[in-house]
Design an enzyme around this catalytic site. Structure first.
Site, PDB file in Angstrom:
ATOM      1  N   TYR A  95       0.828  -1.205   0.000  1.00 20.92           N
ATOM      2  CA  TYR A  95       0.000   0.000   0.000  1.00 20.92           C
ATOM      3  C   TYR A  95       0.866   1.259   0.000  1.00 20.92           C
ATOM      4  O   TYR A  95       1.848   1.355   0.739  1.00 20.92           O
ATOM      5  CB  TYR A  95      -0.919  -0.005   1.224  1.00 20.92           C
ATOM      6  CG  TYR A  95      -1.995   1.036   1.168  1.00 20.92           C
ATOM      7  CD1 TYR A  95      -2.876   1.101   0.087  1.00 20.92           C
ATOM      8  CD2 TYR A  95      -2.134   1.962   2.191  1.00 20.92           C
ATOM      9  CE1 TYR A  95      -3.867   2.057   0.043  1.00 20.92           C
ATOM     10  CE2 TYR A  95      -3.130   2.930   2.156  1.00 20.92           C
ATOM     11  CZ  TYR A  95      -3.992   2.969   1.071  1.00 20.92           C
ATOM     12  OH  TYR A  95      -4.979   3.926   1.025  1.00 20.92           O
TER      13      TYR A  95
ATOM     14  N   ARG B 187       0.063   4.560   0.565  1.00 20.82           N
ATOM     15  CA  ARG B 187      -0.217   5.731   1.421  1.00 20.82           C
ATOM     16  C   ARG B 187       0.150   5.361   2.853  1.00 20.82           C
ATOM     17  O   ARG B 187      -0.653   4.803   3.586  1.00 20.82           O
ATOM     18  CB  ARG B 187      -1.679   6.151   1.303  1.00 20.82           C
ATOM     19  CG  ARG B 187      -2.043   6.670  -0.082  1.00 20.82           C
ATOM     20  CD  ARG B 187      -3.459   7.214  -0.146  1.00 20.82           C
ATOM     21  NE  ARG B 187      -3.756   7.678  -1.498  1.00 20.82           N
ATOM     22  CZ  ARG B 187      -4.338   6.941  -2.433  1.00 20.82           C
ATOM     23  NH1 ARG B 187      -4.705   5.692  -2.140  1.00 20.82           N
ATOM     24  NH2 ARG B 187      -4.572   7.421  -3.635  1.00 20.82           N
TER      25      ARG B 187
END
Length: 938
Positions: free
Chosen positions: A331, A333
């Site tokens: 991921y 972020r």
């Protein structure tokens, strides 16, 4: 992965790409569908508000501030069809798994899905930080409940931003310009960019000199014989460098205790050191060690992708999103620098395979985040899976942009688990005594890398274009104290202090992160928002604030300083973190911020002022719109204050009229005073480029033209003006550009008359054809019929005689171009295009070129002082405009009969009238053209 017998499960993710990847890892008992991101939000405008709420006083906000800040959520029009599909699917399954992203935003989307779908079956939350089969199976096997604290924090953030935007933006509409917007983070980001431009505008350059010595040893053995050393002290006092000068005055800082060498002093000292003996006075050798960089987090990925790949923050995040959704990276972020144990093991195994056992440290490396207010709970950004795929293994599966970003992430991850780079650094001091008995100390440094360690895999870039790469070596000869040296060359070299560099998206993200403002999920949108709102433009990589931004930030600083205070904005992030951790109530936080009734929550300064609502309504009449929209520049030589005014149709210059007379009232539809006190600002001109010289030129080219006198032969006034191609003189129908050696300030009436005499009739050739001297696109020339020959200088246009002109015209034309003159300066590589940049001397003065595009140096810029950043910006501006269109050759017309004087006059009158009509129509159309409405004011 088989489902329980007879059980059907609906898995909801955000995007179709993510759904496609995950569905491949689940068995036939699973239906995977996308929500297409957020399913509902606060109303964007009045049309979005449901009919039963339209009469409510709070409907415009979408938040019932008097009843616990209850939010009114509406399903987006473009999501209604998908929601209907999800509602139908929810009725056909036995369980629902919400597989949205593992952060506050994803948690909020999961909650909104539950609130919208109102399912009758059990709902579970599944989370993962990479889309691989093991990760998805583990997430299904270990679901959890929706974290309401995270949802509350995200909802509080959304409401906070809505209140800020909807209450502050109308102030800007009334006092600056309609359709503007303010935002809790976007306004602070804009302020940072404006403050940097102010520093550049206030900057005054300083010149300083030193001496570069090329020194040699008699017997260097196997090492280098010669090396460079720089003058660092004279008679025990340090030589001034750039850091010793005040940026706003260009003077040496008080108490600096340095020797400020000018050109004469440096050249004189170099001459006095010629032939003198040089001796090593000190040698210090130290071990060199550099640890690897931590794995990527969102901000550092955006920074390095900007430096190495020239990607904007938005481009980086879009590309990373595709890599994540297709199972290539974790991921993207996150502000965590942690790696899981499986990731560390995968990295260490791959390092051994690719670089050998010696490149792996005995113990795994673990990193601690330095980000202020870090709170996201995933890993750093790394290749997905328990066995990393090398860039070569995925090259054929990815687009060019995806491949470059994946390779960047892979290299950074691998390097983070490798050994240190080690070597040695050496510092040497050398002294020489001049013929005048001055003691001159020179310094040199060297670096040798004996084991590159992690540098084999990755070298981080720098925002400083002059910074030396981490893996660069500087080898010096083996030197010992008292060793004699000889000087092969002593060169005096001049330097100019430079203003602080403009922010790039990468460095602005870094600044926000260091201040604790914004979050990984918001950086890219902040960069885009401040550009979309017209507050910042980009020239190459540099971010330049508009004068509109100056006006908006000026208003906020004077009347709402707390709302754009860096500490205040970071404190709000802290409060939201406390809500996410369950340590704070969202309602108390919002109440303190909006109404000022503090219960130990919210910002105390805002609370004491009565809250946001009172702050922006009670003192509205105190804001003077004219003052807010006036940005002072300087006072000119005649004592007139020059300001930039932000008007409805763009920024323009204005100054007091001579004698202190104030501008006359503006006519209806106009933006300011009498003719002569205003001048337009060309589009694309940066605020720091409005120097007194440039301002003078702009006033000259506007309605501030200068009369030089009257032509004694015709009685017509001779006026100095500025046009698209520079300053020129005009008298009646005659016009002539200034010569290269002339400046508007010093031009005299006599010089103007000489210019207006061009083309000058030299005489008549024996065959009866007239011979002229004139100035043209390629310089001064003589002409006879269709024959042209160049003159050596501009002065010759006024002095060349008939015999000399005929001799030039009789000589054969020079075929081919003259040998190109050597460049004035080789600058290095353009950071935007990686093309070599050089400064050359052209017909119209020095210009910088990359071989394809040219940009003339602006007034006040010199080839020596121009930075590569400024050169890159200038060429980027040229590149954005594209190549100049080629003019079509005019078709040859049959010779027309000579018109009578009366017919000529009538034709000219008709043409002039037509031009006036066309211009009037164009002006009317421009004023009538509707402005593009801003979308969301947050």
């Amino acid at each position: 992965m088989p489902s329980n017998a007879g059980t059907t499960r609906l898995v909801i993710v955000e995007s179709p790409a993510k759904a496609k990847t995950i569905s491949g890892y689940l068995g036939p008992g699973y239906v995977v569908e996308a929500s297409f991101g957020h399913v509902r939000d606060l109303p964007r405008n009045a049309a979005d508000v449901p009919a039963k709420y339209k009469g409510e006083s709070w409907a415009r906000l979408g938040v019932d501030v008097d009843n616990g800040f209850h939010a009114l959520y509406v399903v987006s029009a473009d999501r209604k069809q998908q929601i209907s599909k999800l509602v139908k699917l929810a009725k056909e399954v036995d369980e629902i798994f919400l597989a949205t992203d593992e952060d506050r935003e994803g948690e909020a989307i999961a909650w909104h899905l539950v609130e919208t779908l109102k399912p009758k079956v059990p709902v579970k939350r599944m989370v993962f930080h990479e889309i691989t089969k093991p990760a998805i199976q583990a997430a299904v096997a270990n679901p959890r409940e929706i974290d309401r604290d995270l949802v509350d924090a995200q909802e509080a953030r959304r409401i906070l931003d809505r209140l800020y935007g909807y209450e502050v933006s109308p102030v800007l509409w009334k006092k600056v310009m309609p359709k503007l917007s303010a935002g809790r983070v976007q306004s602070v980001a804009t302020r940072i960019v404006v403050e940097r431009e102010r520093q550049r505008m206030a900057f005054r350059t300083a010149e300083y000199w030193d001496i570069l010595a090329t020194l040699a040893v008699a017997d260097a053995g196997e090492g280098p014989r010669a090396f460079n050393a720089t003058l660092i002290a004279l008679n025990g006092d340090r030589i001034a460098t750039g850091k010793d000068f005040e940026p706003t005055t260009g003077r040496v800082r008080a108490g600096a205790g340095v020797v400020h060498l000018d050109e004469g002093g440096a050249r004189g000292l170099a001459a006095r050191l010629e032939g003198r003996p040089f001796t090593v006075t000190r040698v210090e050798e130290k071990p060199y060690r550099r640890r690897p960089y931590a794995p990527f987090i969102t901000s550092t990925l955006q920074q390095e992708a900007a430096r190495k790949l020239r990607l904007s923050s938005q481009q980086t995040m879009r590309t990373a999103q595709r890599l994540y959704e297709n199972g290539y990276i974790t991921y993207m972020r996150t502000d965590s620098v942690n790696l899981s144990e499986t990731a560390i093991s995968a990295a260490r195994r791959q390092i051994v395979e690719l670089y050998g056992e010696r490149s792996v440290p005995p113990e795994p490396r673990r990193y601690t985040g330095k980000v202020k207010n870090a709170q996201e709970a995933h890993e750093a950004i790394r290749p997905a899976g328990d066995n990393f795929r090398t860039p070569g293994e995925v090259a054929k599966e990815l687009s060019a942009e995806e491949f470059k970003l994946y390779e960047l992430i892979w290299r950074r991850t691998i390097a983070s688990q490798m050994t240190d780079a080690v070597g040695s650094s050496v510092s040497v001091r050398i002294r020489a005594v001049s013929t005048s008995q001055e003691e001159a100390d020179f310094g040199a440094t060297g670096k040798t890398i004996t084991d590159p360690g992690f540098l084999r895999a990755y070298v981080e870039s720098s925002d400083d274009e002059n910074a030396e790469a981490e893996d660069a070596e500087r080898r010096l000869p083996t030197l010992v104290k008292d060793q004699p040296l000889t000087a092969d060359e002593l060169a005096a070299q001049g330097h100019h202090t430079q203003p602080p560099s403009r922010y790039t998206e990468a460095s602005l993200v870094k600044a926000l992160e260091e201040l604790g403002i914004g979050r990984p999920s918001t950086y890219a949108s902040i960069m885009q928002t401040i550009q979309d709102r017209g507050y910042v433009t980009k020239r190459g990589q540099a971010m330049i604030p508009t004068f509109l931004a100056f006006a908006v930030i000026g208003l906020m600083e004077r009347h709402y300083p707390r709302l754009i205070d860096y500490d205040f904005t970071a404190t709000m992030e802290n409060e939201l973190d406390e809500i996410a951790g369950g340590d704070h109530a969202a309602v108390d936080f919002l109440t303190a911020f909006y109404f000022g009734s503090s219960n130990g929550a919210g910002d105390q300064d805002i609370a004491r002022s009565g809250g946001l609502k009172k702050l922006v309504t009670e003192n509205l009449s105190d804001i003077d719109a004219r003052s807010v929209n006036s940005i002072p520049l300087f006072t000119d030589d005649d004592g007139r204050e020059v300001v930039v005014r932000v008007g409805r149709y763009g920024p323009y210059l204005q100054r007091e009229l001579p004698g202190g007379e104030q501008p006359a009232p503006a006519a209806e539809g106009e933006e300011g005073g009498t003719q002569g006190d205003r001048a337009p600002i060309p589009e694309g001109l940066a605020p720091d480029e409005l120097t007194p010289e440039k301002v003078h030129e702009l006033f000259l080219g506007g309605s501030g033209e200068r009369k030089l006198g009257d032509d004694p032969a015709t009685g017509e006034p001779i006026v100095l003006k500025s046009g698209r191609f520079g300053p020129y003189v005009s008298s009646g129908e005659r016009k002539s550009s200034l010569l290269r050696t002339q400046t508007p300030d010093s031009l005299t009436l006599e010089e103007a008359l000489k210019l207006l005499s061009l083309p000058r009739l030299i005489g008549v050739a024996p065959d009866g054809v007239e011979v002229f001297a004139n100035n043209g696109r390629y310089g001064p020339y003589v002409k006879r019929g269709e024959e042209f020959r160049s003159l050596e200088s501009e002065d010759q246009m006024f002095t060349v005689g008939l015999d000399e002109a005929l001799a030039l015209l009789a000589a054969p034309k020079t075929r081919g171009r003259r040998a190109a003159a050597p460049p004035l300066r080789e600058m290095g590589v353009d950071p935007a295009t990686e093309k070599p940049l050089v400064i050359k001397d052209g017909r119209f003065g020095p210009y910088v070129t990359d071989g394809e595009f040219n940009a003339s140096l602006r007034r006040g810029q010199t080839p020596e002082a121009l930075t590569i950043e400024e050169a890159s910006e200038m060429l980027a501006e040229k590149r954005a405009k594209g190549p100049a269109p080629r003019k079509k050759a005019a078709a040859k017309k049959a010779p027309a009969k000579k018109a009578t004087a009366a017919k000529k006059t009538a034709a000219a009158t008709k043409s002039t009238a037509a031009e006036k009509t066309t211009t009037a129509k164009a002006t009317t159309a421009k004023k009538a053209a509707p402005r593009k409405a801003a979308s969301n004011t947050e």
